[in-house]
Scaffold this motif. Sequence first.
Motif, PDB file in Angstrom:
ATOM      1  N   UNK A 400       0.829  -1.193   0.000  1.00 41.81           N
ATOM      2  CA  UNK A 400       0.000   0.000   0.000  1.00 41.81           C
ATOM      3  C   UNK A 400       0.867   1.247   0.000  1.00 41.81           C
ATOM      4  N   UNK A 401       0.416   2.251  -0.739  1.00 46.58           N
ATOM      5  CA  UNK A 401       1.130   3.517  -0.781  1.00 46.58           C
ATOM      6  C   UNK A 401       1.165   4.129   0.612  1.00 46.58           C
ATOM      7  N   UNK A 402       2.336   4.604   0.987  1.00 42.59           N
ATOM      8  CA  UNK A 402       2.498   5.191   2.300  1.00 42.59           C
ATOM      9  C   UNK A 402       2.785   4.185   3.393  1.00 42.59           C
ATOM     10  N   UNK A 403       2.812   2.899   3.039  1.00 39.77           N
ATOM     11  CA  UNK A 403       3.090   1.865   4.028  1.00 39.77           C
ATOM     12  C   UNK A 403       4.473   1.274   3.833  1.00 39.77           C
ATOM     13  N   UNK A 404       4.725   0.158   4.494  1.00 40.47           N
ATOM     14  CA  UNK A 404       6.013  -0.510   4.350  1.00 40.47           C
ATOM     15  C   UNK A 404       5.870  -2.023   4.314  1.00 40.47           C
ATOM     16  N   UNK A 405       4.675  -2.512   4.661  1.00 39.54           N
ATOM     17  CA  UNK A 405       4.470  -3.949   4.734  1.00 39.54           C
ATOM     18  C   UNK A 405       4.008  -4.516   3.394  1.00 39.54           C
ATOM     19  N   UNK A 431       5.337  -8.760   8.148  1.00 42.07           N
ATOM     20  CA  UNK A 431       6.695  -8.423   7.709  1.00 42.07           C
ATOM     21  C   UNK A 431       6.673  -7.267   6.718  1.00 42.07           C
ATOM     22  N   UNK A 432       7.675  -6.418   6.835  1.00 44.16           N
ATOM     23  CA  UNK A 432       7.828  -5.337   5.874  1.00 44.16           C
ATOM     24  C   UNK A 432       8.555  -5.856   4.643  1.00 44.16           C
ATOM     25  N   UNK A 433       8.472  -5.090   3.574  1.00 41.02           N
ATOM     26  CA  UNK A 433       9.188  -5.448   2.345  1.00 41.02           C
ATOM     27  C   UNK A 433      10.679  -5.489   2.617  1.00 41.02           C
ATOM     28  N   UNK A 434      11.166  -4.563   3.408  1.00 38.67           N
ATOM     29  CA  UNK A 434      12.589  -4.507   3.745  1.00 38.67           C
ATOM     30  C   UNK A 434      13.021  -5.752   4.517  1.00 38.67           C
ATOM     31  N   UNK A 459      12.326   0.334  -3.682  1.00 41.87           N
ATOM     32  CA  UNK A 459      12.558   1.600  -4.393  1.00 41.87           C
ATOM     33  C   UNK A 459      11.275   2.411  -4.460  1.00 41.87           C
ATOM     34  N   UNK A 460      10.153   1.745  -4.765  1.00 39.58           N
ATOM     35  CA  UNK A 460       8.870   2.443  -4.860  1.00 39.58           C
ATOM     36  C   UNK A 460       8.451   3.020  -3.518  1.00 39.58           C
ATOM     37  N   UNK A 461       8.771   2.291  -2.444  1.00 39.78           N
ATOM     38  CA  UNK A 461       8.440   2.747  -1.095  1.00 39.78           C
ATOM     39  C   UNK A 461       9.448   3.755  -0.569  1.00 39.78           C
ATOM     40  N   UNK A 462      10.507   3.983  -1.352  1.00 38.67           N
ATOM     41  CA  UNK A 462      11.580   4.912  -0.985  1.00 38.67           C
ATOM     42  C   UNK A 462      12.255   4.494   0.315  1.00 38.67           C
TER      43      UNK A 462
END
Length: 477
Positions: A400-405, A431-434, A459-462
Amino acid sequence: MGRSSDDTLLKCDVAVIGAGTAGLVAERHARKAGAKTLLIDPEFRGTTCAAVGCMPSKLLIAAADAAHGITQASQLGIDATAQVDGPAVMKRVQRHRDRLVESTKAQIRKLPDGVCVKARAKFSGPNTLDLDNGQRVHARAVIIATGAAPTVPDAFSGLGDRLLTNENVFDLEELPTSLGVVGAGPVGLEIAQAMSRLGVDVTVVDHGNSIAALSDPAVANRLHDILSDEFPICLGVDAKTVPAEDKVKLSWQGDSSGEALVSHVFLAVGRPANLEDLNLAKANLKLDDHGTPVFDRKTMQCGDAPIFIAGDANHDRPLLHEAADEGAVAGHNAAKWPDVARSRRKTPLSIVFTRPTAASVGKVPFDAEADMLVGSTDFENQGRATIECRAHGGIRLYAEKGGSRLSGAEMCLPDAEHLAHLLCWAIESGMTVSQLLDSPFYHPTLEEGLKPALRDLCEALQESTPWDRADGHIPGC
């Protein structure tokens, strides 16, 4: 509570209509919660999965995989020829299918005396059921677990034993010589590909414009292209059939037009819930546009009535593991009614056992590009898949935009059932993408194919990209 002085009246705490997966689990959990139960079914034939669904279809697919592996062996420098013995294939399917069904029936026979009532039930009130054996049931709560059955539109009636559905296809003594498959959903595609790889001439047609119940057009289109190399798939068409001597003429018009002369037609255009004969009007339930009781997915309760619905009967998530979960919730809540507890639903997970396997996990939007951030990997150059001559398909991950999971994933790739489970567990764990990208990846494995998609999402999540993410890429993975 139990049988009354009137032998035609049965009293119980919880009456369960239907002895499939949802019904069996619901009865067990209601009884475990202290309820006096009745399990009502006209056949007690075993679960859909064992008798006409998951397991016999996988037996057919196993034979198809073996035949396909032989035909593809030349790519590895091995000269081999596959000789498919159709009757032997079907006998093995039936032998193991019957063993699985008998195992289910054996569990039913172990239920306490008086629990099973062989009859058809319909409502005569919110708490009462009329049975076709002349008896009546009065229950504090009722669970609807009647399952679903294949629909046969008028355009396909009159074909006799040349019309196949999942209810009778596994009873064939011989493989069809040719097969028209109407419906490009999970059931239709699994049967189509298995039959094709066993030497049957297959054509697939569907009114819709997507396949395998996939939501992301990019994944659906990729799977369509791959499967179309094995057999034609015509989408966006209306089909009809006409008997033609000892064959059937299947014709279609729409985005394309054509016809095929086939020995059999396999119909897989939907499995509506078995609700028509329940006389739901007497239960005073609010129904949706499809005639299904409106219910709470967290409690399985229909409105504020002492009635619960579970499994394929509610047509929410028509999958075995969901039916079992819903049965457990419905059984417990029916036993405790009116003290109803809300449960947490698990992360959605669905798998289609085509080759490559297709799967959906978590939140998968219809327009992934617009609603969520996407990371993707093309498996046409994935190292392990290339080694095994299975380099095709791909995966798309969503956040989701603005998220990290990680929010969801959709894929068609070799052995996707395993990656789908791993990703489902990751989403369940929050879990987060990272964190996923920082997890161990053994080389060479198919799991390494996740890394490019995870990098895309980072990259998309910056999110920051340490050296081991940005520069640690192994070529071909």
